[in-house]
Design a protein around this motif. Structure first.
Motif, PDB file in Angstrom:
ATOM      1  N   HIS A  53       0.844  -1.194   0.000  1.00 14.78           N
ATOM      2  CA  HIS A  53       0.000   0.000   0.000  1.00 14.78           C
ATOM      3  C   HIS A  53       0.879   1.243   0.000  1.00 14.78           C
ATOM      4  N   GLU A  55      -0.382   4.325   1.022  1.00 12.78           N
ATOM      5  CA  GLU A  55      -0.899   5.320   1.940  1.00 12.78           C
ATOM      6  C   GLU A  55       0.142   5.629   3.016  1.00 12.78           C
ATOM      7  N   ARG A  91       6.021  -0.205 -11.449  1.00  8.67           N
ATOM      8  CA  ARG A  91       5.010   0.586 -10.768  1.00  8.67           C
ATOM      9  C   ARG A  91       5.504   2.027 -10.653  1.00  8.67           C
ATOM     10  N   GLU A  95       1.250   7.044 -10.258  1.00 11.68           N
ATOM     11  CA  GLU A  95       0.052   6.250 -10.556  1.00 11.68           C
ATOM     12  C   GLU A  95       0.145   4.914  -9.826  1.00 11.68           C
ATOM     13  N   ARG A  97      -1.845   2.978  -8.357  1.00 11.26           N
ATOM     14  CA  ARG A  97      -2.906   1.980  -8.468  1.00 11.26           C
ATOM     15  C   ARG A  97      -2.772   1.152  -9.742  1.00 11.26           C
ATOM     16  N   GLU A  98      -1.854   1.517 -10.636  1.00 12.17           N
ATOM     17  CA  GLU A  98      -1.684   0.786 -11.882  1.00 12.17           C
ATOM     18  C   GLU A  98      -0.331   0.099 -11.891  1.00 12.17           C
ATOM     19  N   ASP A 111      -4.858  -3.115 -12.955  1.00 11.69           N
ATOM     20  CA  ASP A 111      -5.113  -2.545 -11.637  1.00 11.69           C
ATOM     21  C   ASP A 111      -4.335  -3.325 -10.583  1.00 11.69           C
ATOM     22  N   ILE A 112      -3.941  -2.643  -9.510  1.00 12.79           N
ATOM     23  CA  ILE A 112      -3.094  -3.265  -8.490  1.00 12.79           C
ATOM     24  C   ILE A 112      -3.781  -4.455  -7.829  1.00 12.79           C
ATOM     25  N   GLU A 113      -5.110  -4.407  -7.672  1.00 12.91           N
ATOM     26  CA  GLU A 113      -5.805  -5.537  -7.051  1.00 12.91           C
ATOM     27  C   GLU A 113      -5.740  -6.772  -7.940  1.00 12.91           C
TER      28      GLU A 113
END
Length: 584
Positions: A53, A55, A91, A95, A97-98, A111-113
């Motif tokens: 993550h 954050e 990564r 960006e 999340r991509e 997408d990261i998920e």
């Protein structure tokens, strides 16, 4: 999984890893501090590539560097192999999340998920495993192999609870999977505890609503309030029968009834749509993965041409299924958006209708004598609305309490299964402890035998996991617990050819250990390399202190040799980012 190379674009660093020990070395040239030069930050870059993550609460160093404009538009790339097959993850910090994910010759921006699920399958999914596994567990599992110290966290507190935010009932689910011990019973228990918590939260919410809206706190008071409302409703009805102009006020009752009916219908439609959203989301989790290569290998044993034809057919079917799955996912996402919009629209209508109803009832008063039928009907509708609300909430509360009681019974059933479960997994525990014994004797030969064990838990904890408990109050040996346990898990998987990472990352673990344990760890690693085991140990270490101390005739741990063998040398005048950043 073996890590081969990590580099940034534009270039900040370019580091190639090797088998065995990989030092990230803090060089001390003068009296300057080795804190904040970028050793831990370098490990953060590896973790970032392994889809951590971004954050601030999870990655404060990288986030601070980004906020200081040191990582804007910077990409970091990790090259790796899994079973000798190459993969690449790129990564970008701007960006996060991509992810550009490359596996063998296939490269996609995803997408990261989705990337986490793919890596969960590639790195951890062992198809012969008899317990529970979910690809979405990737970060919860890979975190065991990446121990990077966070700011203000206490170092290496507990090797069992390797993620501090784990609930006590969660730890056995993931740790048992890492040891390839059947985790079905712990998984069922953990799922049940989470369901109980969800129901209990709902019960508290309803009780809070009833208490605030009606000033009652327990079921007995609620029943008394309903009985009192029944009396008031009866009295109002009696007054209405004695009043004239009854027909002139039928409209008021009809309007209030219509509003109440409309609101109930809207609530029902919203509940139905929310259930549909939940089912759609669940359906998106269903995997449609198929391996044509495995099937081809099976048919090749019979006839190579047949294997090729079968593989092509399966590939065509898989491609069609992928297109169908993509179309289905697009349809579901469109449906989810439409359902969410419908729910939002209805909630606005409910609010408007409820406000209208409240305005109708705003003149309610508790007297049983009325000047006209309007006030009588207003009061009647108000009392009926309160009664229906109380009955509805009480019924829901009773249903939730019944469900909670059923779950408590199932929880006891799981406790009853625990003795048989412990007996069934005892061979695996014994095999793992044989590896623990080997690692402990190699690195802490002066210590008596210490083992990994489990005991019965209680209440919301099914199993207590323990390891080398008698040293946890000793700062140095408590850190040593992590060193021993992590190497034991790594080599237990290697010995048994389990599907898992073949690396460990420890940040500053030797800062508080005696130099003898650093030397023993080095010798243990070298012995395993000589035995042809392929693995990596990546660790940060500072020049000065433990590295400068003399220890017998050992020359494997000297500043000169370690600096020469280091994968990356960082110092106060050669910081990783060439600049300071906040929270460094």
């Amino acid at each position: 999984m073996i890590l081969n190379r990590i580099y940034t674009t534009p270039e900040i660093f370019d580091v190639t890893f090797k088998l065995g020990i990989n030092y990230i070395y803090g060089e001390k040239k003068d009296e300057s501090s080795l804190n904040g030069i970028g050793k831990s930050l370098f490990l953060d870059f590896i973790d970032f590539c392994l889809l951590s993550h971004f954050e601030r609460s999870f990655s404060s160093r990288l986030r601070s560097a980004y906020n200081a404009d040191l990582l804007k538009n910077i990409s970091v790339t990790l090259e790796f192999t899994i079973n000798s097959k190459p993969g690449i993850i790129t990564r970008n910090f701007s960006e996060p999340r991509e992810v550009v994910f490359t596996w063998e010759d296939d490269s996609d921006k995803i997408d990261i998920e989705d990337a986490r699920n793919i890596l969960g399958e590639l790195v951890f999914n062992y198809h012969n495993y008899t317990g529970i596994f979910e690809p979405e567990w990737f970060r919860r599992l890979i975190s065991f192999f990446i121990k990077i110290q966070k700011l203000h966290d206490e170092k290496f507190v507990n090797p069992i609870k390797y993620i501090k935010d784990f609930k006590v009932h969660q730890t056995p689910v993931y740790l048992f999977y890492l040891l390839f011990i059947n985790n079905e019973l712990p998984f069922n228990f953990s799922t049940l505890i989470q369901e109980k918590k969800s129901i209990n939260d709902s019960i508290k919410t309803i009780k809070r609503f009833i208490s605030r809206a009606y000033g009652v706190k327990d079921p007995a008071e609620v029943m008394k309030r309903i009985e009192h409302l029944d009396i008031q409703i009866s009295e109002v009805n009696n007054n209405i029968t004695t009043l004239s102009l009854l027909r002139n006020y039928d409209k008021l009752e009809d309007e209030a009834d219509k509003l109440t009916s409309d609101i109930k219908q809207l609530y029902y439609e919203n509940a139905s749509d929310k259930k549909t959203i939940e089912e759609y989301n669940d359906s998106l989790q269903v995997s449609d993965r198929i391996s044509s290569a495995n099937v081809e290998r099976i048919y090749n044993k019979i006839n190579s041409q047949l294997g090729i034809k079968v593989k092509k057919s399966l590939d065509d079917a898989r491609d069609f299924r992928k297109r169908l799955s993509a179309s289905r996912r697009q349809f579901i996402n469109t449906a989810l958006e439409e359902l969410s919009q419908n729910i939002s629209s209805r909630e606005k209508i409910i609010e408007e209708k409820d406000n209208h109803r409240q305005r109708l009832l705003s003149s309610l008063y508790s007297n049983t004598a009325y000047s006209d039928l309007a006030s009588a009907y207003q009061t009647l509708v108000g009392y009926q609305s309160q009664r229906e609300e109380l009955i509805s909430q009480t019924r829901l509360l009773n249903d939730l309490n019944d469900e909670f009681t059923k779950l408590a019974g199932k929880q006891q059933d799981l406790f009853d299964q625990l003795p048989a479960y412990k007996a069934a997994i005892e061979p695996e525990i014994t095999n793992f402890n044989n590896v623990v014994d080997e690692v402990l004797n190699s690195i802490y030969p002066e210590e008596k035998k210490e083992f990994f064990s489990l005991t019965d838990g209680k209440r919301d904890n099914l199993i207590n996991l323990k390891f080398w408990e008698n040293v946890k109050h000793s700062h140095g040996k408590n850190i040593g617990r992590t060193l021993i346990f992590d190497f034991s898990v790594l080599f237990y998987n290697i010995y048994n050819n389990h599907k898992s990472p073949r690396f460990l990352i420890h940040d500053g673990i030797f800062d508080s250990l005696d130099k003898s344990h650093l030397i023993k760890t080095y010798e243990f690693i070298q012995q395993k390399l000589n035995d042809n085991y392929e693995f990596q140990y990546i660790t940060t270490i500072n020049e000065g202190g433990i590295v400068d101390k003399k220890f017998g005739d050992a020359d494997v741990i000297t500043p000169e040799r370690m600096k020469k063998e280091a994968r990356k040398v960082i110092g106060p005048k050669n910081k990783l980012l060439k600049a300071d950043f906040y929270a460094s």
